[in-house]
Design a protein around this motif. Structure first.
Motif, PDB file in Angstrom:
ATOM      1  N   THR A   1       0.839  -1.197   0.000  1.00  0.00           N
ATOM      2  CA  THR A   1       0.000   0.000   0.000  1.00  0.00           C
ATOM      3  C   THR A   1       0.874   1.247   0.000  1.00  0.00           C
ATOM      4  OG1 THR A   1      -0.146  -0.010   2.408  1.00  0.00           O
ATOM      5  CG2 THR A   1      -1.926  -1.103   1.214  1.00  0.00           C
TER       6      THR A   1
ATOM      7  N   LEU B   1       0.643   5.645  -0.109  1.00  0.00           N
ATOM      8  CA  LEU B   1      -0.117   6.885   0.002  1.00  0.00           C
ATOM      9  C   LEU B   1       0.584   7.945  -0.831  1.00  0.00           C
ATOM     10  CD1 LEU B   1      -2.309   8.693   1.283  1.00  0.00           C
ATOM     11  CD2 LEU B   1      -0.704   9.096   3.180  1.00  0.00           C
TER      12      LEU B   1
ATOM     13  N   ARG C   1      -5.315   3.129   7.361  1.00  0.00           N
ATOM     14  CA  ARG C   1      -4.666   2.036   6.632  1.00  0.00           C
ATOM     15  C   ARG C   1      -3.190   1.993   6.991  1.00  0.00           C
ATOM     16  NH1 ARG C   1      -6.429   1.929   0.953  1.00  0.00           N
ATOM     17  NH2 ARG C   1      -7.904   0.429   1.720  1.00  0.00           N
TER      18      ARG C   1
ATOM     19  N   TYR D   1      -0.003   1.912   5.613  1.00  0.00           N
ATOM     20  CA  TYR D   1       0.800   2.116   4.410  1.00  0.00           C
ATOM     21  C   TYR D   1       2.242   1.720   4.673  1.00  0.00           C
ATOM     22  CZ  TYR D   1      -3.172   4.892   2.882  1.00  0.00           C
ATOM     23  OH  TYR D   1      -4.431   5.311   2.540  1.00  0.00           O
TER      24      TYR D   1
ATOM     25  N   ALA E   1       5.061   6.171   1.174  1.00  0.00           N
ATOM     26  CA  ALA E   1       4.340   7.403   0.849  1.00  0.00           C
ATOM     27  C   ALA E   1       5.158   8.189  -0.166  1.00  0.00           C
ATOM     28  CB  ALA E   1       4.101   8.248   2.097  1.00  0.00           C
TER      29      ALA E   1
END
Length: 177
Positions: free
Chosen positions: A6, A8, A47, A49, A52
């Motif tokens: 994941t 961001l 969430r 992450y 980023a």
């Protein structure tokens, strides 16, 4: 909870954010986009992450401040700073604030993903063409601005120039190397 990676993205440029989001999703990565710090702080709370991608300038906000706060909340987060306004001073600040890397726009998804794992083991190449006087002036202004914590008035006094002149210089895009 998914095992998918994941990421961001924090960027106020809607077009760039959407294109980067789609490019990363095509690589099987779960991606969310925040357009400002408040949205980023809300998403980071919802969430977990791993990474980023943060723009250096988000409206009137500093991506460096957002980076610092995100890392305070999630110390495991790996951050890459993207900017269209690169300077040595902001690159040094980004690393000091905890960013894993610092890239100049335009950068594609592969370059950005590589920046998360890239380590600089070899010395930087010396460019054949030295930077122009205008570029050196831009770098100096950025370093003095960083030394004065972004205070325009204090920076103008330190540089011996009028505040409005400095603001005009800062509003322009950086000079090419």
């Amino acid at each position: 909870m998914s095992d998918r990676e994941t990421i961001l993205i924090v960027d106020d440029d809607v077009t760039f954010g959407d294109i980067l989001q789609r490019a990363l999703q095509r690589r099987g990565i779960q991606v969310d986009v925040a357009r400002d710090s408040q949205q980023a702080f809300t998403l980071i709370g919802k969430r977990n992450y791993q990474k980023a991608i943060i723009d250096l300038k988000i409206g009137k906000e500093s991506g460096l401040d957002i980076t610092e706060e995100l890392l305070r909340r999630k110390p495991h987060l790996h951050v890459v700073i993207l900017t269209g306004y690169s300077s040595i001073a902001t690159a040094v600040q980004a690393v000091k604030k905890g960013a894993a890397n610092y890239l100049c726009k335009p950068a594609d998804a592969d370059e950005i993903l590589a920046a998360f794992t890239e380590t600089k083991k070899s010395p930087a190449a010396i460019p054949e063409q030295p930077p122009s006087i205008d570029r050196l002036a831009w770098e100096h202004i950025q370093s003095v601005l960083a030394a004065h914590d972004g205070n325009i008035s204090a920076t103008a006094r330190a540089l011996g120039m009028h505040r409005r002149t400095l603001q005009r210089k800062l509003s322009k895009r950086p000079v090419k190397h």
